[in-house]
Design a protein around this motif. Structure first.
Motif, short mmCIF file in Angstrom:
data_model
loop_
_atom_site.label_atom_id
_atom_site.label_comp_id
_atom_site.label_asym_id
_atom_site.label_seq_id
_atom_site.Cartn_x
_atom_site.Cartn_y
_atom_site.Cartn_z
N GLY A 83 29.84 -8.29 19.57
CA GLY A 83 30.12 -7.02 20.24
C GLY A 83 28.88 -6.39 19.97
N SER A 84 27.98 -6.49 19.08
CA SER A 84 26.81 -5.77 18.86
C SER A 84 25.29 -6.44 19.79
CB SER A 84 26.27 -5.63 17.42
OG SER A 84 27.37 -5.05 16.69
N LEU A 88 22.13 -4.58 21.08
CA LEU A 88 20.82 -4.83 20.39
C LEU A 88 19.95 -5.17 21.70
CD1 LEU A 88 19.09 -5.27 18.14
CD2 LEU A 88 19.97 -7.61 17.89
N GLY A 89 20.23 -5.87 22.66
CA GLY A 89 19.41 -6.28 23.69
C GLY A 89 18.97 -5.07 24.40
N ARG A 90 19.97 -4.29 24.76
CA ARG A 90 19.71 -2.99 25.51
C ARG A 90 18.79 -2.09 24.90
NH1 ARG A 90 24.45 0.23 28.44
NH2 ARG A 90 24.59 1.02 26.31
N ALA A 91 18.90 -2.05 23.37
CA ALA A 91 18.05 -1.26 22.72
C ALA A 91 16.57 -1.36 22.75
CB ALA A 91 18.50 -1.05 21.25
N PHE A 138 23.50 -10.77 24.57
CA PHE A 138 22.25 -10.15 24.13
C PHE A 138 21.20 -10.35 25.43
CE2 PHE A 138 17.60 -10.80 23.26
CZ PHE A 138 17.49 -9.75 22.35
N LEU A 139 21.34 -11.13 26.24
CA LEU A 139 20.59 -11.42 27.56
C LEU A 139 21.21 -10.27 28.59
CD1 LEU A 139 19.64 -14.95 27.91
CD2 LEU A 139 18.19 -13.20 27.08
#
Length: 485
Positions: A83-84, A88-91, A138-139
């Motif tokens: 879920g995270s 993380l990718g967007r951050a 993530f991508l």
């Protein structure tokens, strides 16, 4: 007459060369609500919100099928990592995407974001192991940078009196997406088990039990991508200069570089542009972003915990719901949220103001959250009624908070910095939201192992921690911390 003719030609050229100026010109003559732009905004935000939470109802079972968790209680830990990974990718990429939107336009970033949903959400549904699931999420987060630009877009395309409705449309579509997404995941995941007359266990959907909801969302995203071809651009482009149409008369007549009465800068040949104010020193912006991050952390943790709590066994304090049951609850919630945000929120915001609406909503959320462990003691019709009412109220309050903070952020900056400002907001918010599922999953797993504790046993601890975060957010809505421009 010659001077007037010359000025009319200059203005005509000014508008013809800038898509953003054409939008401003249309705003000047529009009288009613711009429903076309409202629909564009709705479907784009819905497209990016659906894949974020659609996995929550089936994530518990997906992690179980990957056989990576050693015990049943450890499933929450691994679910939190999946879920995270999106957040993380967007951050890591939100600020660059915001800068791209300020330089090249909102439209290219929006289209790239919807294409990313089509590709990587589909691949996530085909995941065969834990690491493939983490990588594709993530991508998806890294390449989906449209939420910041779309928030800038609505403040630019709507007249002032409709901006609350425009921003409310973003947060409503976002909230609806975060609710319909899990509903789709709940209804469509594991179709061979739920609908054996349609899908056999030997079929493609039987071998990939979590692909169907992802496929439906990706098909919708593909349709939105095609529709975005007709999306009007709002960024002002004048050969590299950012001159807003409100300043057109000054730009045509003046020979100096000074702010007009609206605080916007006019650039001329004699002097360069006045340096832009640092966004990090803009406290009305940064304070609203920080408060937004606290509530976003709470919201994301709650969404993951709610689904895990609902499907977990009764012996651990859950409801023993199936993914279909969770989908039904979230469908009712989505309808209630839609009605409130489109019909009541603009009037409530106009009456009380964005800060007060966010503050009141945060205070009211605390007793609602505290009631969830008590709801788990109910059964049958009483459980269904109380749970649906609590879910509608909780999500209406959450989206009202986010809507108010959206308004504050976009009112704190001018257009030429709005994409970057929203990029900063998305980066910080994504970091907090990345911590939400990971922290929520860890706390949930820990709480389920302490059913006999003397202080806040079992899931009571989970909802207590959520309320502490909510209370911190409410306190931060007061002065001198939160300031409105």
């Amino acid at each position: 007459m010659a001077e007037e003719y010359k000025e009319s030609l200059l203005k005509k050229k000014y508008y013809e060369n800038c898509p953003g100026c054409k939008v401003e010109q249309n705003k000047a003559v529009q009288r009613g609500i711009p429903f076309r732009e409202l629909i564009f905004t709705w479907v784009i935000v819905l497209c990016t919100a659906l894949p974020i939470s659609s996995l929550f109802p089936f994530l518990y079972f997906m992690i179980r099928d990957f056989n990576i968790a050693k015990t049943e209680e450890d499933i929450g830990y691994y679910a939190g990592y999946v879920g995270s990974s999106f957040m993380l990718g967007r951050a890591l990429t939100s600020v660059p995407w915001g800068m791209v939107a300020d330089r090249y336009g909102r439209k290219p970033v929006i289209i790239i974001g919807t294409v990313a949903v089509v590709i990587f959400n589909t691949l996530f549904g085909l995941s065969v192991n834990f690491w493939m699931a983490v990588t594709t999420r993530f991508l998806l987060g890294s390449l989906n940078g449209l939420l910041g630009p779309i928030k800038a877009y609505v403040t630019e395309i709507f007249r002032d009196e409709y901006q609350a409705l425009g921003v409310s449309t973003v947060s409503t579509a976002w909230g609806i997406g975060l609710i319909i997404g899990p509903a789709l995941g709940g209804f469509l995941a594991q179709p061979a088990e739920k609908y054996p007359n349609i899908f056999s266990k030997e079929s493609f959907f039987g071998r990939f039990p979590y692909f169907l909801p992802c496929l439906c969302i990706s098909v919708f995203a593909l349709a939105v991508t095609i529709a975005c071809i007709w999306l009007p651009e709002t960024l002002h482009k004048h050969g590299g200069n950012s001159i807003l149409p409100d300043d057109s008369d000054e730009a045509l007549e003046a020979g100096s570089c000074e702010p007009n009465e609206k605080g916007k800068t006019v650039e001329t040949e004699e002097s360069g542009p006045i340096p832009k104010k640092s966004l990090l020193r803009n406290w009305p912006l940064m304070s609203s972003i920080i408060v937004y991050c606290i509530f976003s952390l709470h919201d994301m943790a709650f969404r993951e915990i709610f689904s895990l709590w609902a499907v977990s066994p009764r012996k651990f304090g859950g409801l023993s719901y199936s993914t279909k049951d969770v989908g039904e609850v979230l469908s009712v919630t989505g309808f209630g949220l839609l009605v409130f945000q489109l019909s009541l929120y603009p009037y409530v915001e106009r009456l009380f103001g964005a800060i007060m609406v966010s503050r009141i909503s945060g205070v009211l959320s605390i007793p609602v959250l505290a009631s969830y462990p008590l709801i788990a003691t109910l059964s049958g019709l009483a459980l269904a009624l109380v749970l649906n009412c609590a879910s509608v109220i909780k999500n209406v309050l959450s989206v009202s908070i986010i809507t108010g903070l959206f308004l504050l952020q976009n009112r704190a900056v001018d257009q030429d910095q709005r994409g970057a400002a929203n990029g900063i907001a998305m980066t910080l918010m994504s970091l907090f939201k990345a911590a939400g599922p990971a922290g929520g999953g860890a706390i949930f797993s820990w709480a389920q192992k302490r059913q006999d504790a003397a202080f806040l046993p079992g899931d009571n601890m989970v909802f207590f921690v959520l309320n502490v975060i909510e209370a911190i957010g409410v306190l931060m809505t007061f002065k001198p911390f939160l300031i409105e421009r």
